[in-house]
Design an enzyme around this catalytic site. Structure first.
Site, mmCIF file in Angstrom:
data_model
loop_
_atom_site.group_PDB
_atom_site.id
_atom_site.type_symbol
_atom_site.label_atom_id
_atom_site.label_comp_id
_atom_site.label_asym_id
_atom_site.label_seq_id
_atom_site.Cartn_x
_atom_site.Cartn_y
_atom_site.Cartn_z
ATOM 1 N N GLY A 46 13.146 -122.905 7.050
ATOM 2 C CA GLY A 46 13.230 -121.599 6.400
ATOM 3 C C GLY A 46 14.358 -120.787 6.999
ATOM 4 O O GLY A 46 14.749 -121.000 8.157
ATOM 5 N N GLN A 51 18.914 -113.136 9.126
ATOM 6 C CA GLN A 51 19.250 -114.017 10.249
ATOM 7 C C GLN A 51 20.733 -114.388 10.277
ATOM 8 O O GLN A 51 21.231 -114.853 11.302
ATOM 9 C CB GLN A 51 18.411 -115.303 10.194
ATOM 10 C CG GLN A 51 16.940 -115.076 10.500
ATOM 11 C CD GLN A 51 16.181 -116.376 10.459
ATOM 12 O OE1 GLN A 51 15.773 -116.835 9.396
ATOM 13 N NE2 GLN A 51 16.013 -117.009 11.616
ATOM 14 N N CYS A 93 11.787 -120.908 15.266
ATOM 15 C CA CYS A 93 12.603 -119.987 14.477
ATOM 16 C C CYS A 93 14.051 -120.260 14.847
ATOM 17 O O CYS A 93 14.370 -120.400 16.037
ATOM 18 C CB CYS A 93 12.239 -118.542 14.820
ATOM 19 S SG CYS A 93 13.257 -117.321 13.961
ATOM 20 N N LEU A 94 14.932 -120.303 13.860
ATOM 21 C CA LEU A 94 16.340 -120.584 14.146
ATOM 22 C C LEU A 94 16.975 -119.462 14.981
ATOM 23 O O LEU A 94 18.016 -119.684 15.594
ATOM 24 C CB LEU A 94 17.117 -120.812 12.845
ATOM 25 C CG LEU A 94 16.691 -122.065 12.063
ATOM 26 C CD1 LEU A 94 17.442 -122.153 10.742
ATOM 27 C CD2 LEU A 94 16.901 -123.328 12.887
ATOM 28 N N HIS A 135 6.370 -116.203 7.810
ATOM 29 C CA HIS A 135 7.368 -116.072 8.881
ATOM 30 C C HIS A 135 8.678 -115.492 8.327
ATOM 31 O O HIS A 135 9.236 -114.541 8.884
ATOM 32 C CB HIS A 135 7.593 -117.457 9.510
ATOM 33 C CG HIS A 135 8.645 -117.499 10.571
ATOM 34 N ND1 HIS A 135 8.374 -117.861 11.877
ATOM 35 C CD2 HIS A 135 9.982 -117.237 10.528
ATOM 36 C CE1 HIS A 135 9.496 -117.788 12.582
ATOM 37 N NE2 HIS A 135 10.488 -117.431 11.784
ATOM 38 N N GLU A 136 9.150 -116.060 7.215
ATOM 39 C CA GLU A 136 10.428 -115.594 6.652
ATOM 40 C C GLU A 136 10.296 -114.195 6.073
ATOM 41 O O GLU A 136 11.220 -113.375 6.181
ATOM 42 C CB GLU A 136 10.937 -116.568 5.587
ATOM 43 C CG GLU A 136 11.199 -117.985 6.082
ATOM 44 C CD GLU A 136 12.043 -118.063 7.349
ATOM 45 O OE1 GLU A 136 12.929 -117.217 7.554
ATOM 46 O OE2 GLU A 136 11.781 -118.980 8.161
ATOM 47 N N HIS A 139 10.888 -111.550 8.579
ATOM 48 C CA HIS A 139 12.294 -111.284 8.923
ATOM 49 C C HIS A 139 12.880 -110.152 8.064
ATOM 50 O O HIS A 139 13.764 -109.432 8.518
ATOM 51 C CB HIS A 139 13.152 -112.535 8.706
ATOM 52 C CG HIS A 139 13.135 -113.510 9.850
ATOM 53 N ND1 HIS A 139 13.625 -113.204 11.093
ATOM 54 C CD2 HIS A 139 12.700 -114.797 9.924
ATOM 55 C CE1 HIS A 139 13.491 -114.260 11.891
ATOM 56 N NE2 HIS A 139 12.929 -115.241 11.203
HETATM 57 NI NI NI Z 1 12.538 -117.166 11.914
#
Ligand code: NI
Length: 166
Positions: A46, A51, A93-94, A135-136, A139
């Site tokens: 994701g 991000q 998470c990236l 999660h996304e 953000h």
């Molecule tokens: Ni994330």
């Protein structure tokens, strides 16, 4: 298409609230293309626009396994209309490279969003897909996985991220 650089915690831009997309312009399509390329290259399941420093309410999710065909979902101006039950999943998470922690979230969600062709759609999800959507979606409001941890775990992850070289 281009691979964009992913912001890492504690970059303050990850804390900003993203703005709704009013029209799906060629720029938004290019943003989605770049996000997909960036997410698959990372690799991740994701990615949310903030991000990569773009404050739009857009995120992508693809939870297909490596040996399965891709299953890319594009969510523009998403709203989580229903959350039910709870599940705990070890999340990454990236924006938090090399961090994975157990996070409790709803077991099942119903999300409403606009797709890339401008159509409104509704999706019901559970398991990993429901985790990724929540999660996304976080953000877009500047909420990060670290915010879901207890105070001690949060401190450990915070310090670990501050010690990173990049
Ligand atoms: Ni994330």
């Amino acid at each position: 298409m281009a691979i964009r650089s992913i912001l890492h915690y504690p970059d303050p831009r990850l804390r900003q609230k993203a703005e709704p997309v009013t029209t799906i312009t060629p720029e938004i399509r290019r943003l989605v293309d770049d996000m997909a390329e960036t997410m698959y290259a990372a690799p991740g399941v994701g990615l949310a626009a903030p991000q990569i420093g773009e404050l739009y309410r857009v995120f992508l999710v693809d939870v297909a396994g490596d040996d399965e065909p891709s299953d890319l979902h594009v969510f523009i101006n998403p709203e989580i209309a229903l959350r039910e039950g709870t599940q705990v999943f070890r999340e990454g998470c990236l924006s938090f490279p090399k961090v994975s922690e157990d996070v409790e979230r709803a077991a099942r969600v119903v999300v409403r969003a606009t797709g890339l062709e401008g159509q409104r759609f509704e999706l019901e999800a559970d398991g990993l897909l429901a985790v990724a959507i929540q999660h996304e979606h976080d953000h877009l409001d500047g909420v990060l996985m670290i915010d879901h941890l207890g105070p001690i775990k949060r401190r450990i992850v915070h310090r670990k991220m501050l010690r990173r070289e990049d």
